[in-house]
Design an enzyme around this catalytic site. Structure first.
Site, PDB file in Angstrom:
ATOM      1  N   GLU A 176       0.818  -1.218   0.000  1.00  0.00           N
ATOM      2  CA  GLU A 176       0.000   0.000   0.000  1.00  0.00           C
ATOM      3  C   GLU A 176       0.851   1.268   0.000  1.00  0.00           C
ATOM      4  OE1 GLU A 176      -3.814   0.121   0.670  1.00  0.00           O
ATOM      5  OE2 GLU A 176      -3.757  -1.895  -0.123  1.00  0.00           O
ATOM      6  N   HIS A 259      -3.996   1.586   7.472  1.00  0.00           N
ATOM      7  CA  HIS A 259      -2.647   2.017   7.073  1.00  0.00           C
ATOM      8  C   HIS A 259      -1.947   2.566   8.304  1.00  0.00           C
ATOM      9  CE1 HIS A 259      -4.376   2.926   2.842  1.00  0.00           C
ATOM     10  NE2 HIS A 259      -3.691   1.799   2.779  1.00  0.00           N
ATOM     11  N   CYS A 381      -2.987  11.450   3.598  1.00  0.00           N
ATOM     12  CA  CYS A 381      -3.301  10.445   2.565  1.00  0.00           C
ATOM     13  C   CYS A 381      -3.227  11.059   1.172  1.00  0.00           C
ATOM     14  CB  CYS A 381      -4.722   9.919   2.733  1.00  0.00           C
ATOM     15  SG  CYS A 381      -5.049   9.145   4.298  1.00  0.00           S
TER      16      CYS A 381
HETATM   17  O1  SUG Z   1      -7.740   2.837   0.506  1.00  0.00           O
HETATM   18  N1  SUG Z   1     -10.569   4.902   0.707  1.00  0.00           N
HETATM   19  C1  SUG Z   1      -9.128   4.763   0.723  1.00  0.00           C
HETATM   20  C2  SUG Z   1      -8.533   5.723   1.717  1.00  0.00           C
HETATM   21  C3  SUG Z   1      -7.031   5.765   1.616  1.00  0.00           C
HETATM   22  C4  SUG Z   1      -6.408   6.489   2.747  1.00  0.00           C
HETATM   23  N2  SUG Z   1      -5.015   6.561   2.545  1.00  0.00           N
HETATM   24  C5  SUG Z   1      -4.091   6.573   3.536  1.00  0.00           C
HETATM   25  N3  SUG Z   1      -4.418   6.280   4.759  1.00  0.00           N
HETATM   26  N4  SUG Z   1      -2.874   6.820   3.221  1.00  0.00           N
HETATM   27  C6  SUG Z   1      -8.736   3.318   1.055  1.00  0.00           C
HETATM   28  O2  SUG Z   1      -9.438   2.711   1.877  1.00  0.00           O
HETATM   29  C7  SUG Z   1     -12.794   4.511  -0.178  1.00  0.00           C
HETATM   30  C8  SUG Z   1     -13.417   4.623  -1.542  1.00  0.00           C
HETATM   31  C9  SUG Z   1     -14.890   4.401  -1.546  1.00  0.00           C
HETATM   32  O3  SUG Z   1     -15.421   3.778  -0.627  1.00  0.00           O
HETATM   33  O4  SUG Z   1     -15.537   4.827  -2.511  1.00  0.00           O
HETATM   34  C10 SUG Z   1     -11.294   4.327  -0.259  1.00  0.00           C
HETATM   35  O5  SUG Z   1     -10.806   3.715  -1.171  1.00  0.00           O
END
Ligand code: SUG
Length: 455
Positions: A176, A259, A381
């Protein structure tokens, strides 16, 4: 103040089909807000406002354009073919979550796009950018092949930066990106130590075990494997003595820490972390501190947040640890905190402690990023950071940087072309699909228009 290395931010511009698909694996916010109406326009303006604030502090701020949505080729590979109206209708009727994935704007969270090393730390003395396969989430697994050509293009004229494809997309190699890596470094930015945080103590061999032999203790699924972290560290061309692999606690994963950047963060020689972030925390961090001192001559400064300061659930809901810390043009620190943190007394107390212990903090800004936050994405993020020399930074095309000009152009485009409100049923409309594609194309042209011309 001229530094040897400066941290460059690369944010992902939020796309015109941003929505709440409930697609994020083990992501509480995404689960909670599924199918609510979204505002792509507000989302993108909030993202641009954060970039503008960073740029105003003197942080070099770049952006990546939104890859085209819907992802027609991906839908075709899943068997949805024919004219566009039919593809949309068939997929919506049979597999609405797949259609949501094809429209997803999750690429905006560029902290997951890649892992990065600084050229001063690598054996070849080139900075490495290793794309992340993001294969723990169906909707995010599309991103690697889209971000690779963009990052390649961004760095094509930059000396000593190598961009490479992600680890092959297989479950034991789930990766990730930078959201699970902390680079701790000195003020000059030229000596760094890396902490790789993984969730699953899995190896390819362990994965071949029957289910009955695997641990059943975890309710939520970790997204990053140790094997992937090891291979990423190798791909980043780092000295093994500068790399530390630390496992997340089950408690954190179960509380929705998908994460590491949801429960710990770092900037230069500061590490801010929750007591339940890491397994065998004290011992593991002792080794990091020792190496850090040896390499930089500086003590690693840590701020430990205990469960009585902020409980795990509150930490996940508030996203304090997803704040973005950066160094301004005078060498002071700025912290961008999710707006949601305002409401928490315990978070405010922690921030006061942080400021009183670390005089380098000049300001704390609360950032309104509600649209991203409702999908589990805070300030940190939304950015990928890479330490470059001033000369390397100057080799990135200007059209990719957030300047007064690009910002005005992007804001105007968002205000006129991005929908104010979006509901999942809009995905069925072929005119909307075409509009999204056209808008992404326009932004890509702005971004790449002068890509051959340096400053
Ligand atoms: O991968 N949300 C992302 C959020 C990423 C956050 N990034 C970090 N913490 N670096 C994920 O879960 C949700 C999309 C949706 O539900 O439509 C989403 O993909």
């Amino acid at each position: 103040m001229e530094r040897d290395y400066i941290e460059v931010n690369i944010d992902g511009m939020i796309g015109p089909s941003h929505h709440f698909g409930g697609l994020g694996v083990e992501n509480k916010a995404s689960e909670k807000n599924v199918s609510q109406a979204s505002s792509p326009r507000n989302a993108a303006l909030q993202g641009l406002a954060k970039m503008e604030l960073l740029a105003s502090y003197g942080v070099p701020q770049f952006y990546l354009p939104p890859p085209a949505r819907p992802a027609w080729k991906w839908l075709e590979s899943l068997g949805y073919r024919g004219d566009k109206a039919r593809v949309l209708r068939d997929c919506y009727d049979e597999q609405p979550r797949l259609l949501s994935a094809a429209y997803s704007s999750a690429f905006m969270w560029t902290a997951n796009a890649a892992s990065v090393s600084c050229g001063s730390d690598t054996r070849s003395k080139s900075a490495m950018i290793k794309l992340a396969n993001l294969n723990a989430n169906l909707h995010r697994s599309i991103e690697e092949s889209e971000r690779f050509p963009q990052l390649e293009r961004m760095f094509q004229s930059v000396e000593r930066v190598e961009v490479s494809r992600g680890l092959c997309s297989s479950r034991p190699l789930s990766d990730e990106g930078a959201a699970n890596i902390m680079r701790l470094c000195n003020r000059e930015g030229n000596r760094g130590v890396y902490v790789f945080v993984y969730g699953e103590e899995a190896s390819a061999i362990e994965f071949a075990k029957p289910d009955s032999e695997k641990s059943k203790s975890k309710r939520r699924h970790p997204r990053q494997t140790r094997l992937a972290s090891e291979l990423v560290a190798r791909s980043l061309d780092l000295e093994p003595s500068d790399c530390f692999l630390i496992q997340q606690t089950n408690a954190a994963i179960d509380a929705g820490v998908f994460h590491n950047d949801v429960i710990a963060t770092s900037h230069e020689n500061l590490l801010l972390y929750h007591e339940l972030a890491f397994q065998d925390s004290e011992e593991a961090l002792e080794r990091v501190k020792r190496r850090f001192l040896e390499k930089t001559g500086l003590p690693l400064e840590t701020l430990l947040v205990t469960s009585s300061d902020i409980g795990l659930d509150e930490a996940v809901d508030m996203y304090l640890f997803n704040s973005q810390i950066c160094t301004d043009r005078e060498g002071g620190w700025r912290m961008l905190v999710p707006d949601d943190c305002r409401s928490s007394e315990s978070v405010r107390r922690t921030l006061d402690r942080l400021r009183s212990q670390h005089p380098r903090f000049r300001s704390i800004d609360y950032c309104p990023l509600g649209e991203s936050m409702r999908n589990g994405g805070g300030p940190a993020c939304l950015r990928l950071r890479i330490s470059l020399t001033p000369a390397q930074r100057d080799q990135i095309p200007r059209s990719m940087e957030i300047s007064a000009d690009t910002l005005t152009q992007l804001q105007k485009l968002v205000e006129t072309e991005y929908p104010e409100k979006l509901e999942p049923s809009d995905f069925l409309n072929p005119d909307f699909a075409e509009h999204c594609e056209r808008v992404s194309q326009q932004i890509a042209l702005l971004w790449g228009a002068n890509s051959g011309v340096s400053r």
